[in-house]
Design a protein around this motif. Structure first.
Motif, mmCIF file in Angstrom:
data_model
loop_
_atom_site.group_PDB
_atom_site.id
_atom_site.type_symbol
_atom_site.label_atom_id
_atom_site.label_comp_id
_atom_site.label_asym_id
_atom_site.label_seq_id
_atom_site.Cartn_x
_atom_site.Cartn_y
_atom_site.Cartn_z
ATOM 1 N N LEU A 40 -14.074 12.724 8.109
ATOM 2 C CA LEU A 40 -14.421 11.311 7.951
ATOM 3 C C LEU A 40 -13.715 10.683 6.756
ATOM 4 N N THR A 41 -13.484 11.464 5.703
ATOM 5 C CA THR A 41 -12.779 10.908 4.544
ATOM 6 C C THR A 41 -11.347 10.520 4.903
ATOM 7 N N ALA A 42 -10.711 11.284 5.779
ATOM 8 C CA ALA A 42 -9.353 10.931 6.208
ATOM 9 C C ALA A 42 -9.361 9.639 7.020
ATOM 10 N N VAL A 43 -10.397 9.470 7.845
ATOM 11 C CA VAL A 43 -10.525 8.235 8.619
ATOM 12 C C VAL A 43 -10.702 7.042 7.682
ATOM 13 N N TYR A 44 -11.496 7.222 6.645
ATOM 14 C CA TYR A 44 -11.685 6.147 5.679
ATOM 15 C C TYR A 44 -10.406 5.880 4.880
ATOM 16 N N GLY A 45 -9.550 6.870 4.789
ATOM 17 C CA GLY A 45 -8.242 6.639 4.183
ATOM 18 C C GLY A 45 -7.421 5.665 5.010
ATOM 19 N N VAL A 46 -7.505 5.790 6.325
ATOM 20 C CA VAL A 46 -6.830 4.838 7.218
ATOM 21 C C VAL A 46 -7.394 3.433 7.016
ATOM 22 N N CYS A 47 -8.722 3.340 6.900
ATOM 23 C CA CYS A 47 -9.359 2.041 6.679
ATOM 24 C C CYS A 47 -8.925 1.449 5.334
ATOM 25 N N ALA A 48 -8.800 2.314 4.318
ATOM 26 C CA ALA A 48 -8.373 1.837 2.999
ATOM 27 C C ALA A 48 -6.947 1.304 3.040
ATOM 28 N N GLY A 49 -6.065 2.004 3.727
ATOM 29 C CA GLY A 49 -4.694 1.515 3.862
ATOM 30 C C GLY A 49 -4.643 0.178 4.579
ATOM 31 N N SER A 50 -5.457 0.022 5.604
ATOM 32 C CA SER A 50 -5.527 -1.247 6.324
ATOM 33 C C SER A 50 -6.088 -2.350 5.426
ATOM 34 N N LEU A 163 4.679 -0.025 -1.423
ATOM 35 C CA LEU A 163 4.010 0.571 -2.583
ATOM 36 C C LEU A 163 3.150 1.789 -2.253
ATOM 37 N N PRO A 164 2.405 1.797 -1.128
ATOM 38 C CA PRO A 164 1.608 3.000 -0.838
ATOM 39 C C PRO A 164 2.447 4.256 -0.615
ATOM 40 N N LEU A 165 3.726 4.081 -0.332
ATOM 41 C CA LEU A 165 4.588 5.227 -0.059
ATOM 42 C C LEU A 165 5.236 5.805 -1.310
ATOM 43 N N VAL A 166 5.114 5.109 -2.445
ATOM 44 C CA VAL A 166 5.720 5.587 -3.691
ATOM 45 C C VAL A 166 4.871 6.728 -4.240
ATOM 46 N N PRO A 167 5.425 7.928 -4.342
ATOM 47 C CA PRO A 167 4.624 9.081 -4.772
ATOM 48 C C PRO A 167 4.000 8.872 -6.146
ATOM 49 N N ARG A 168 2.712 9.204 -6.245
ATOM 50 C CA ARG A 168 1.947 9.216 -7.489
ATOM 51 C C ARG A 168 1.792 7.843 -8.134
ATOM 52 N N LEU A 169 2.130 6.773 -7.441
ATOM 53 C CA LEU A 169 1.961 5.440 -8.012
ATOM 54 C C LEU A 169 0.506 5.020 -7.843
ATOM 55 N N PRO A 170 -0.245 4.936 -8.946
ATOM 56 C CA PRO A 170 -1.664 4.609 -8.820
ATOM 57 C C PRO A 170 -1.860 3.109 -8.599
ATOM 58 N N LEU A 176 -4.870 7.544 -1.245
ATOM 59 C CA LEU A 176 -4.619 7.967 0.129
ATOM 60 C C LEU A 176 -4.341 9.462 0.208
ATOM 61 N N THR A 177 -3.683 10.002 -0.809
ATOM 62 C CA THR A 177 -3.427 11.441 -0.839
ATOM 63 C C THR A 177 -4.730 12.223 -0.947
ATOM 64 N N LEU A 178 -5.637 11.768 -1.793
ATOM 65 C CA LEU A 178 -6.939 12.424 -1.931
ATOM 66 C C LEU A 178 -7.717 12.408 -0.614
ATOM 67 N N LEU A 179 -7.752 11.257 0.024
ATOM 68 C CA LEU A 179 -8.532 11.129 1.246
ATOM 69 C C LEU A 179 -7.924 11.909 2.406
ATOM 70 N N ALA A 180 -6.620 12.080 2.392
ATOM 71 C CA ALA A 180 -5.961 12.808 3.478
ATOM 72 C C ALA A 180 -6.097 14.317 3.336
ATOM 73 N N GLY A 181 -6.515 14.768 2.160
ATOM 74 C CA GLY A 181 -6.663 16.202 1.938
ATOM 75 C C GLY A 181 -7.917 16.750 2.588
#
Length: 218
Positions: A40-50, A163-170, A176-181
């Motif tokens: 479910l956390t990964a799904v919420y990562g998708v929602c966060a990106g949206s 910007l979401p694709l830039v590694p380690r850019l907070p 998104l990396t945390l939620l996808a784990g």
């Protein structure tokens, strides 16, 4: 400030410019999370990106509602440009709060998940983190800074996609990396909470920066 926020919201609703970004969020969440049975956390990562893309577009549309002359009148009526930018940010955040409820609930209805309270907490914090970050980006890409409404929206959406694709850019890429784990949701509460605080700080800073740059352009 409450009256100013109500006035700003009324103008946005009357213009109907909120519809494209809101419909985009609803469509992305509906399409990308339906029938999902993963974490479910990964799904919420998708929602966060949206939510990030939606909040950025919504903020730009809100700040760009008026022509420069109309914006100047609104600034005089509100007392200062900073108050008006703050109202824009708060109205955008309020709409994103409502969208967050949909982003939390729809995956539970349309997917197959074992639900825990901590997962909902992490999902809500993640979406609001993305919302605050998108609002910050939308403010600094708005017409008072960029100059032309078309270039303003193009800069905002282009940045929101990159910007979401830039590694380690907070805060968005680490979020998104945390939620996808595969880490349990309980282990994500503090990291996601820290990113939420950072995103809130970025939104406040964006109000100040936008106000400063807009004043210099005038």
């Amino acid at each position: 400030m409450t009256a100013l926020c109500r006035f700003t919201l009324a103008r946005l609703l009357h213009s109907q410019r909120y519809l494209p970004p809101v419909l985009l969020f609803l469509a992305l969440v509906t399409v990308l999370t339906s029938s999902d049975s993963g974490p479910l956390t990964a799904v919420y990562g998708v929602c966060a990106g949206s939510m990030f893309l939606t909040s950025c577009w919504l903020t730009v549309s809100l700040v760009n509602l008026d022509e420069p002359q109309g914006r100047a009148i609104a600034v005089v009526s509100s007392g200062s440009a900073r108050r008006l930018f703050a109202a824009d940010a708060l109205v955008a955040l309020g709409i994103c709060l409502l969208l967050t409820l949909f982003g939390l609930a729809y995956p539970l209805v349309a997917g197959h998940h074992t639900v825990q309270g901590v997962q909902l907490l992490v999902g809500a914090a993640a979406q609001l983190t993305a919302a605050a970050t998108g609002i910050a980006l939308g403010l600094v890409c708005s017409r008072p800074v960029v100059g032309r409404p078309g270039y303003s929206l193009l800069a905002a959406l282009g940045s929101a996609l990159v910007l979401p694709l830039v590694p380690r850019l907070p805060p968005l890429n680490p979020l998104l990396t945390l939620l996808a784990g595969r880490r349990p949701a309980a282990e994500l509460v503090w990291p996601v909470g820290g990113l939420a605080v950072l995103a809130a700080g970025l939104a406040v800073a964006a109000v100040l920066v936008t106000d400063f740059v807009a004043a210099r352009r005038e």
